[in-house]
Design a protein around this motif. Sequence first.
Motif, PDB file in Angstrom:
ATOM      1  N   PHE A 249       4.151  14.143  -0.549  1.00 28.72           N
ATOM      2  CA  PHE A 249       4.295  14.569  -1.935  1.00 28.72           C
ATOM      3  C   PHE A 249       3.480  13.671  -2.869  1.00 28.72           C
ATOM      4  O   PHE A 249       2.718  14.150  -3.709  1.00 28.72           O
ATOM      5  CB  PHE A 249       5.764  14.591  -2.374  1.00 28.72           C
ATOM      6  CG  PHE A 249       5.898  15.134  -3.765  1.00 28.72           C
ATOM      7  CD1 PHE A 249       5.876  16.508  -3.988  1.00 28.72           C
ATOM      8  CD2 PHE A 249       5.955  14.294  -4.865  1.00 28.72           C
ATOM      9  CE1 PHE A 249       5.930  17.026  -5.274  1.00 28.72           C
ATOM     10  CE2 PHE A 249       5.997  14.804  -6.158  1.00 28.72           C
ATOM     11  CZ  PHE A 249       5.989  16.173  -6.354  1.00 28.72           C
ATOM     12  N   VAL A 250       3.641  12.363  -2.700  1.00 34.04           N
ATOM     13  CA  VAL A 250       2.963  11.437  -3.608  1.00 34.04           C
ATOM     14  C   VAL A 250       1.446  11.602  -3.522  1.00 34.04           C
ATOM     15  O   VAL A 250       0.765  11.742  -4.540  1.00 34.04           O
ATOM     16  CB  VAL A 250       3.384   9.973  -3.327  1.00 34.04           C
ATOM     17  CG1 VAL A 250       2.489   8.993  -4.094  1.00 34.04           C
ATOM     18  CG2 VAL A 250       4.845   9.765  -3.723  1.00 34.04           C
ATOM     19  N   PHE A 251       0.908  11.611  -2.298  1.00 37.26           N
ATOM     20  CA  PHE A 251      -0.554  11.566  -2.168  1.00 37.26           C
ATOM     21  C   PHE A 251      -1.229  12.940  -2.190  1.00 37.26           C
ATOM     22  O   PHE A 251      -2.428  13.023  -2.435  1.00 37.26           O
ATOM     23  CB  PHE A 251      -0.952  10.812  -0.897  1.00 37.26           C
ATOM     24  CG  PHE A 251      -0.608   9.349  -0.945  1.00 37.26           C
ATOM     25  CD1 PHE A 251      -1.191   8.515  -1.897  1.00 37.26           C
ATOM     26  CD2 PHE A 251       0.309   8.799  -0.067  1.00 37.26           C
ATOM     27  CE1 PHE A 251      -0.877   7.170  -1.956  1.00 37.26           C
ATOM     28  CE2 PHE A 251       0.634   7.448  -0.117  1.00 37.26           C
ATOM     29  CZ  PHE A 251       0.048   6.636  -1.058  1.00 37.26           C
ATOM     30  N   LYS A 252      -0.490  14.004  -1.928  1.00 37.26           N
ATOM     31  CA  LYS A 252      -1.134  15.329  -1.927  1.00 37.26           C
ATOM     32  C   LYS A 252      -0.843  16.139  -3.186  1.00 37.26           C
ATOM     33  O   LYS A 252      -1.547  17.089  -3.488  1.00 37.26           O
ATOM     34  CB  LYS A 252      -0.681  16.132  -0.701  1.00 37.26           C
ATOM     35  CG  LYS A 252      -1.186  15.567   0.609  1.00 37.26           C
ATOM     36  CD  LYS A 252      -0.768  16.441   1.786  1.00 37.26           C
ATOM     37  CE  LYS A 252      -1.361  15.926   3.083  1.00 37.26           C
ATOM     38  NZ  LYS A 252      -0.909  16.719   4.243  1.00 37.26           N
ATOM     39  N   VAL A 253       0.243  15.767  -3.888  1.00 39.56           N
ATOM     40  CA  VAL A 253       0.611  16.556  -5.062  1.00 39.56           C
ATOM     41  C   VAL A 253       0.528  15.711  -6.335  1.00 39.56           C
ATOM     42  O   VAL A 253      -0.095  16.099  -7.319  1.00 39.56           O
ATOM     43  CB  VAL A 253       2.041  17.142  -4.909  1.00 39.56           C
ATOM     44  CG1 VAL A 253       2.420  17.964  -6.149  1.00 39.56           C
ATOM     45  CG2 VAL A 253       2.142  18.000  -3.649  1.00 39.56           C
ATOM     46  N   ARG A 254       1.112  14.516  -6.282  1.00 39.95           N
ATOM     47  CA  ARG A 254       1.336  13.764  -7.500  1.00 39.95           C
ATOM     48  C   ARG A 254       0.206  12.823  -7.888  1.00 39.95           C
ATOM     49  O   ARG A 254      -0.162  12.700  -9.047  1.00 39.95           O
ATOM     50  CB  ARG A 254       2.615  12.940  -7.278  1.00 39.95           C
ATOM     51  CG  ARG A 254       3.220  12.495  -8.564  1.00 39.95           C
ATOM     52  CD  ARG A 254       3.649  11.100  -8.578  1.00 39.95           C
ATOM     53  NE  ARG A 254       4.120  10.735  -9.895  1.00 39.95           N
ATOM     54  CZ  ARG A 254       3.410  10.874 -11.002  1.00 39.95           C
ATOM     55  NH1 ARG A 254       2.247  11.458 -10.988  1.00 39.95           N
ATOM     56  NH2 ARG A 254       3.889  10.454 -12.154  1.00 39.95           N
ATOM     57  N   TYR A 255      -0.350  12.164  -6.884  1.00 37.07           N
ATOM     58  CA  TYR A 255      -1.323  11.081  -7.103  1.00 37.07           C
ATOM     59  C   TYR A 255      -2.394  11.349  -6.068  1.00 37.07           C
ATOM     60  O   TYR A 255      -2.397  10.769  -5.005  1.00 37.07           O
ATOM     61  CB  TYR A 255      -0.560   9.768  -6.867  1.00 37.07           C
ATOM     62  CG  TYR A 255      -1.286   8.443  -7.030  1.00 37.07           C
ATOM     63  CD1 TYR A 255      -1.512   7.897  -8.297  1.00 37.07           C
ATOM     64  CD2 TYR A 255      -1.662   7.690  -5.925  1.00 37.07           C
ATOM     65  CE1 TYR A 255      -2.116   6.656  -8.434  1.00 37.07           C
ATOM     66  CE2 TYR A 255      -2.256   6.442  -6.052  1.00 37.07           C
ATOM     67  CZ  TYR A 255      -2.479   5.928  -7.317  1.00 37.07           C
ATOM     68  OH  TYR A 255      -3.053   4.681  -7.443  1.00 37.07           O
ATOM     69  N   ARG A 256      -3.282  12.332  -6.414  1.00 41.98           N
ATOM     70  CA  ARG A 256      -4.129  12.996  -5.425  1.00 41.98           C
ATOM     71  C   ARG A 256      -5.139  12.054  -4.772  1.00 41.98           C
ATOM     72  O   ARG A 256      -6.235  11.839  -5.287  1.00 41.98           O
ATOM     73  CB  ARG A 256      -4.825  14.187  -6.081  1.00 41.98           C
ATOM     74  CG  ARG A 256      -3.878  15.330  -6.443  1.00 41.98           C
ATOM     75  CD  ARG A 256      -3.487  16.140  -5.235  1.00 41.98           C
ATOM     76  NE  ARG A 256      -4.648  16.752  -4.637  1.00 41.98           N
ATOM     77  CZ  ARG A 256      -5.221  17.887  -5.066  1.00 41.98           C
ATOM     78  NH1 ARG A 256      -4.739  18.552  -6.082  1.00 41.98           N
ATOM     79  NH2 ARG A 256      -6.277  18.361  -4.431  1.00 41.98           N
ATOM     80  N   ALA A 257      -4.747  11.559  -3.580  1.00 39.72           N
ATOM     81  CA  ALA A 257      -5.578  10.598  -2.863  1.00 39.72           C
ATOM     82  C   ALA A 257      -6.929  11.175  -2.478  1.00 39.72           C
ATOM     83  O   ALA A 257      -7.907  10.446  -2.307  1.00 39.72           O
ATOM     84  CB  ALA A 257      -4.844  10.101  -1.621  1.00 39.72           C
ATOM     85  N   ASP A 258      -6.996  12.504  -2.366  1.00 41.74           N
ATOM     86  CA  ASP A 258      -8.257  13.125  -1.954  1.00 41.74           C
ATOM     87  C   ASP A 258      -9.252  13.258  -3.109  1.00 41.74           C
ATOM     88  O   ASP A 258     -10.447  13.406  -2.889  1.00 41.74           O
ATOM     89  CB  ASP A 258      -7.984  14.505  -1.320  1.00 41.74           C
ATOM     90  CG  ASP A 258      -7.109  15.392  -2.206  1.00 41.74           C
ATOM     91  OD1 ASP A 258      -6.418  14.854  -3.103  1.00 41.74           O
ATOM     92  OD2 ASP A 258      -7.101  16.611  -2.020  1.00 41.74           O
ATOM     93  N   LEU A 259      -8.757  13.215  -4.341  1.00 46.30           N
ATOM     94  CA  LEU A 259      -9.634  13.410  -5.503  1.00 46.30           C
ATOM     95  C   LEU A 259     -10.044  12.110  -6.178  1.00 46.30           C
ATOM     96  O   LEU A 259     -10.877  12.104  -7.075  1.00 46.30           O
ATOM     97  CB  LEU A 259      -8.911  14.270  -6.561  1.00 46.30           C
ATOM     98  CG  LEU A 259      -8.489  15.673  -6.165  1.00 46.30           C
ATOM     99  CD1 LEU A 259      -7.805  16.351  -7.342  1.00 46.30           C
ATOM    100  CD2 LEU A 259      -9.697  16.491  -5.715  1.00 46.30           C
ATOM    101  N   MET A 260      -9.444  11.004  -5.734  1.00 41.75           N
ATOM    102  CA  MET A 260      -9.494   9.790  -6.532  1.00 41.75           C
ATOM    103  C   MET A 260     -10.887   9.282  -6.873  1.00 41.75           C
ATOM    104  O   MET A 260     -11.089   8.699  -7.925  1.00 41.75           O
ATOM    105  CB  MET A 260      -8.724   8.675  -5.830  1.00 41.75           C
ATOM    106  CG  MET A 260      -7.224   8.890  -5.917  1.00 41.75           C
ATOM    107  SD  MET A 260      -6.343   7.657  -4.940  1.00 41.75           S
ATOM    108  CE  MET A 260      -4.643   8.085  -5.349  1.00 41.75           C
ATOM    109  N   VAL A 261     -11.843   9.448  -5.973  1.00 45.75           N
ATOM    110  CA  VAL A 261     -13.153   8.826  -6.239  1.00 45.75           C
ATOM    111  C   VAL A 261     -14.147   9.782  -6.884  1.00 45.75           C
ATOM    112  O   VAL A 261     -15.282   9.392  -7.146  1.00 45.75           O
ATOM    113  CB  VAL A 261     -13.778   8.258  -4.940  1.00 45.75           C
ATOM    114  CG1 VAL A 261     -12.850   7.216  -4.335  1.00 45.75           C
ATOM    115  CG2 VAL A 261     -14.077   9.349  -3.943  1.00 45.75           C
TER     116      VAL A 261
END
Lengths: 280, 280
Positions: A249-261
């Motif tokens: 939830f945190v990394f795929k929805v809330r704090y998008r680890a895939d979009l960060m850079v």
Amino acid sequence: MDLYDVLMRRRSVRNFEDKPVPEDVVDKLIDAANNAPTACNVQPLSIVTVQEAGRRAKLARMVKRQPWVKNAPLTMIFCLDFWRLKRWAELSGVAFRGNDAFSHFLLGYADVMCAAQTVVILAESLGLGSVYVGKVPYVADDVRAYFEMPAYVFPLMLLCLGYPKTVPRNVPKFSPSVIRHRGRYRPLSDDDVRNAFDEKYGSFDGNARRYFERVLVEAVEAGEQGEEGWLERSRERMTKLAVKSNAEFVFKVRYRADLMVENNAEAIGTFRNAGFDCFK
Amino acid sequence: MDLYDVLMRRRSVRNFEDKPVPEDVVDKLIDAANNAPTACNVQPLSIVTVQEAGRRAKLARMVKRQPWVKNAPLTMIFCLDFWRLKRWAELSGVAFRGNDAFSHFLLGYADVMCAAQTVVILAESLGLGSVYVGKVPYVADDVRAYFEMPAYVFPLMLLCLGYPKTVPRNVPKFSPSVIRHRGRYRPLSDDDVRNAFDEKYGSFDGNARRYFERVLVEAVEAGEQGEEGWLERSRERMTKLAVKSNAEFVFKVRYRADLMVENNAEAIGTFRNAGFDCFK
């Protein structure tokens, strides 16, 4: 109540009474910001106070999806201000290159946040609530144009302030032992990493409403203030991706680890547009 | 005393009693830091508490010329910590790229400083004094090695804490009207720029000792704590350059405008060495 209790009860407030912050209170907040620690005592800080309804609404449209920027009676724009120093240097026949110096960006950013957090804490002690809005560097070109900021003034952070209508009480935090390292840094074991986050976020129990009030409180609050879409999109994404753990939830929805850079160049560009060419 | 008065009396303290900070007080400071505002509630913060005399002395040698790092009974190293988040993501089968994201650096730095300034203010209310030491990113390679920090942990700021032996009372500040802009940014006129700084720093009257106590207080304090050279070098440079105004002193002696951009690559390199490749 002593200050420790005030600080332990403090939560970011996004829902404000429709009641202005008195001018003598604003003056106290500015005084305290002006007396915050600052490297070499250079005070590279300016604060734009936004109180008029039309300007609040305009600023809210710039940062998007955060209706408290419109609804809070007072928003402060905390700016790193090298314009004043640079002008003084010029008038005095001295060169100033701090705007292109990475070290002076680091120190200046620290100064600005010391002042901002001083305002948060004094405001809290006076019965006000507040919330930071960290998106402003991404829309700095628009903010700088609308608020008429010259080169070498950069809006780093917004702080919305007002009398709280409601205060979120379910926001989870780590156990303090997770962040403290005695004498040297001690990496957590894999089990301790899992436990630290699971103890923080609690069980992933499928009750989306209750879960969101802990883990995505700003989307819940935005929805209650008439901002449609954020909560719904998060819930849809959660379902579509079959999210089944706090980490997902945190990394795929809330704090998008895939979009960060993806937006690095754009964000660094907003600094360059303001005359800060210090990231090289 | 109410908090406003505490904040207005606060000055950076560099001269501490030889008396430890009690553990229950340290615990309160850590609790408050742990409850400070943090973007998306991700808490990318670790604090290394340095209390043992040998480690304090070692840290002081790394940052150089600032004997309070050795003399303060407690120094906190405030670290941007993406290691914990990244490990949790890995253990959960999710990618995490925040360490290469400029936006997440900006937000994380703000989080770290919110926590640090919360400690400053709570400490002050409990009778402690404190001073920031902002040089640590420049010696981050050494600090990370000695304090055993893994990749993705970066020491952004030191905070020295203890019971004050003396408190500087002559440190000048701008009039608050200089930093506040109502509704939009209003650049000062040239005369107002000159006045803002001249009112702050006072007359340049040739009494070097009294002037330094206002404008270079840390060099005076360092000298009193046995650190030779800083004050003397500043006085020599002042004479050699025939400094004759506040601006010349600030930019040619104290806050070297000519040197500011020279170390960018080195400082950005210390971030890269720690796994933060976000400035591009």
